[in-house]
Motif scaffolding. Structure first.
Motif, PDB file in Angstrom:
ATOM      1  N   LEU A   6     -39.302 -13.730 -22.006  1.00  0.00           N
ATOM      2  CA  LEU A   6     -38.831 -13.748 -20.634  1.00  0.00           C
ATOM      3  C   LEU A   6     -39.423 -14.969 -19.927  1.00  0.00           C
ATOM      4  N   GLY A   7     -38.536 -15.820 -19.391  1.00  0.00           N
ATOM      5  CA  GLY A   7     -38.980 -17.070 -18.781  1.00  0.00           C
ATOM      6  C   GLY A   7     -39.108 -18.172 -19.807  1.00  0.00           C
ATOM      7  N   ILE A   8     -38.175 -18.240 -20.739  1.00  0.00           N
ATOM      8  CA  ILE A   8     -38.312 -19.087 -21.928  1.00  0.00           C
ATOM      9  C   ILE A   8     -38.152 -20.573 -21.629  1.00  0.00           C
ATOM     10  N   CYS A   9     -37.555 -20.946 -20.504  1.00  0.00           N
ATOM     11  CA  CYS A   9     -37.278 -22.366 -20.272  1.00  0.00           C
ATOM     12  C   CYS A   9     -38.399 -23.108 -19.539  1.00  0.00           C
ATOM     13  N   GLY A  10     -39.488 -22.426 -19.230  1.00  0.00           N
ATOM     14  CA  GLY A  10     -40.649 -23.135 -18.735  1.00  0.00           C
ATOM     15  C   GLY A  10     -41.252 -23.984 -19.847  1.00  0.00           C
ATOM     16  N   THR A  11     -41.978 -25.034 -19.480  1.00  0.00           N
ATOM     17  CA  THR A  11     -42.489 -25.941 -20.515  1.00  0.00           C
ATOM     18  C   THR A  11     -43.441 -25.241 -21.473  1.00  0.00           C
ATOM     19  N   PHE A  12     -44.275 -24.331 -20.953  1.00  0.00           N
ATOM     20  CA  PHE A  12     -45.201 -23.624 -21.836  1.00  0.00           C
ATOM     21  C   PHE A  12     -44.459 -22.614 -22.709  1.00  0.00           C
ATOM     22  N   MET A  13     -43.635 -21.783 -22.085  1.00  0.00           N
ATOM     23  CA  MET A  13     -42.961 -20.730 -22.847  1.00  0.00           C
ATOM     24  C   MET A  13     -41.941 -21.311 -23.818  1.00  0.00           C
ATOM     25  N   GLY A  14     -41.308 -22.423 -23.443  1.00  0.00           N
ATOM     26  CA  GLY A  14     -40.393 -23.077 -24.369  1.00  0.00           C
ATOM     27  C   GLY A  14     -41.121 -23.628 -25.578  1.00  0.00           C
ATOM     28  N   GLY A  15     -42.311 -24.205 -25.342  1.00  0.00           N
ATOM     29  CA  GLY A  15     -43.121 -24.683 -26.461  1.00  0.00           C
ATOM     30  C   GLY A  15     -43.557 -23.543 -27.353  1.00  0.00           C
ATOM     31  N   LEU A  16     -43.934 -22.425 -26.746  1.00  0.00           N
ATOM     32  CA  LEU A  16     -44.325 -21.243 -27.517  1.00  0.00           C
ATOM     33  C   LEU A  16     -43.158 -20.764 -28.382  1.00  0.00           C
ATOM     34  N   ALA A  17     -41.964 -20.769 -27.805  1.00  0.00           N
ATOM     35  CA  ALA A  17     -40.777 -20.349 -28.559  1.00  0.00           C
ATOM     36  C   ALA A  17     -40.562 -21.243 -29.774  1.00  0.00           C
ATOM     37  N   ALA A  18     -40.755 -22.553 -29.596  1.00  0.00           N
ATOM     38  CA  ALA A  18     -40.588 -23.482 -30.713  1.00  0.00           C
ATOM     39  C   ALA A  18     -41.602 -23.207 -31.813  1.00  0.00           C
ATOM     40  N   PRO A  36     -31.968 -27.958 -19.050  1.00  0.00           N
ATOM     41  CA  PRO A  36     -32.627 -28.957 -19.881  1.00  0.00           C
ATOM     42  C   PRO A  36     -33.871 -29.496 -19.183  1.00  0.00           C
ATOM     43  N   PRO A  37     -34.813 -30.122 -19.927  1.00  0.00           N
ATOM     44  CA  PRO A  37     -34.671 -30.488 -21.347  1.00  0.00           C
ATOM     45  C   PRO A  37     -35.009 -29.346 -22.299  1.00  0.00           C
ATOM     46  N   MET A  38     -35.699 -28.298 -21.781  1.00  0.00           N
ATOM     47  CA  MET A  38     -36.160 -27.259 -22.694  1.00  0.00           C
ATOM     48  C   MET A  38     -34.994 -26.498 -23.309  1.00  0.00           C
ATOM     49  N   SER A  39     -33.929 -26.260 -22.538  1.00  0.00           N
ATOM     50  CA  SER A  39     -32.789 -25.529 -23.094  1.00  0.00           C
ATOM     51  C   SER A  39     -32.167 -26.295 -24.257  1.00  0.00           C
ATOM     52  N   ASP A  40     -32.085 -27.628 -24.135  1.00  0.00           N
ATOM     53  CA  ASP A  40     -31.529 -28.441 -25.224  1.00  0.00           C
ATOM     54  C   ASP A  40     -32.415 -28.356 -26.467  1.00  0.00           C
ATOM     55  N   GLN A  41     -33.731 -28.438 -26.264  1.00  0.00           N
ATOM     56  CA  GLN A  41     -34.661 -28.370 -27.392  1.00  0.00           C
ATOM     57  C   GLN A  41     -34.569 -27.024 -28.083  1.00  0.00           C
ATOM     58  N   LEU A  42     -34.487 -25.957 -27.309  1.00  0.00           N
ATOM     59  CA  LEU A  42     -34.464 -24.614 -27.891  1.00  0.00           C
ATOM     60  C   LEU A  42     -33.153 -24.343 -28.623  1.00  0.00           C
ATOM     61  N   ARG A  43     -32.049 -24.762 -28.035  1.00  0.00           N
ATOM     62  CA  ARG A  43     -30.763 -24.560 -28.712  1.00  0.00           C
ATOM     63  C   ARG A  43     -30.699 -25.351 -30.012  1.00  0.00           C
TER      64      ARG A  43
END
Length: 277
Positions: A6-18, A36-43
């Protein structure tokens, strides 16, 4: 494991997802603004992103919900998770237990310059052949990604396929026995989650902590500078005696933090009392 963030597009949470995806977990996530940019990286990593916090996401039945600090009570999905008694944890806690355990964590803290210093430190270690893992609150140009696991063990002189303990002897990075390869993390003093009001960085248990500076910030959660100094001292308390603090000697606030107690080697940079021209 299937984790839903939950809250995946923040810079920290997006990095954690990666990091979780790289470790082989199934990762999905949601945010109020999938951007973006986190949404692009995650997709690009094959991570499914859902717009909003609809209660229907409970039907995904993940093994664990990982909660970002953007989520508060009253959030419909969070309320559904609580009502159903489903398992959840914070992002920093998950990172500590599933990624940082057994690594030589180098945490970069400070009011300013965390992203830049974290990126530089990760690149220095990369250039030294140590294949560091990292999580940065941005996307360093030299790496092109905000986070990666890196080597699980410090590569030996024989090559990256040979596991070895962290450098010792002549190394400038202190390491105890059985400490794995380095992991560099941007260590934020903002709070962890709505259910854990400690600063994120207390979860990281660094062996090396860089304290760049300390000024009053985050007035929404800290009453004054003294309150932030207390959180920084909590970080200092987690560094082992065999570890090291790298501290800006020009910061009076950091000297007050260390005066509360310090159990590790301290290496200072800058000249105490020097004021920029």
């Amino acid at each position: 494991m299937h984790i839903h963030i939950l809250g995946i597009c923040g810079t920290f949470m997006g990095g954690l997802a990666a990091l979780a995806r790289e470790a082989g977990h199934r990762v999905t996530g949601c945010d109020a603004g999938v951007y973006p940019p986190m949404s692009d990286q995650l997709r690009a990593l094959g991570i499914e992103l859902i717009e909003g916090y609809g209660v229907d996401q409970v039907a995904l039945q993940p093994d664990l919900f990982v909660i970002g600090n953007v989520v508060s009570r009253g959030n419909p999905l969070m309320e559904a998770i609580l009502d159903a008694g489903l398992p959840y944890t914070s992002g920093p806690q998950w990172l500590s237990e599933h990624v940082l355990q057994g690594r030589h964590v180098l945490a970069v803290a400070g009011t300013h310059g965390k992203t830049t210093t974290t990126s530089m430190l990760a690149w220095i270690l990369e250039a030294a052949g140590l294949q560091p893992g990292f999580l940065v609150g941005g996307v360093p140009q030299n790496f092109g990604v905000s986070a990666r696991l890196g080597a699980v063990r410090t590569p030996s002189a024989a090559g990256p396929s040979q596991g070895a303990s962290a450098p010792s002897g002549g190394s400038d990075v202190p390491a105890g026995p059985s400490v794995g390869a380095p992991f560099v993390i941007e260590a934020d003093e903002y709070d962890t989650a709505f259910f854990d009001k400690r600063s994120k960085f207390v979860h990281y248990r660094p062996r090396t902590a860089v304290l760049n500076n300390l000024e009053f910030d985050h007035a929404d959660i800290f009453a004054d500078l003294a309150a932030i100094e207390t959180q920084f001292h909590h970080l200092v308390r987690t560094v082992p005696a065999s570890g090291r603090l790298v501290v800006n000697a020009r910061e009076e606030a950091l000297e007050r933090v260390l005066a509360r107690g310090c159990w590790s080697d301290v290496a200072r940079f800058g000249i105490r009392g020097d004021v920029p021209g």
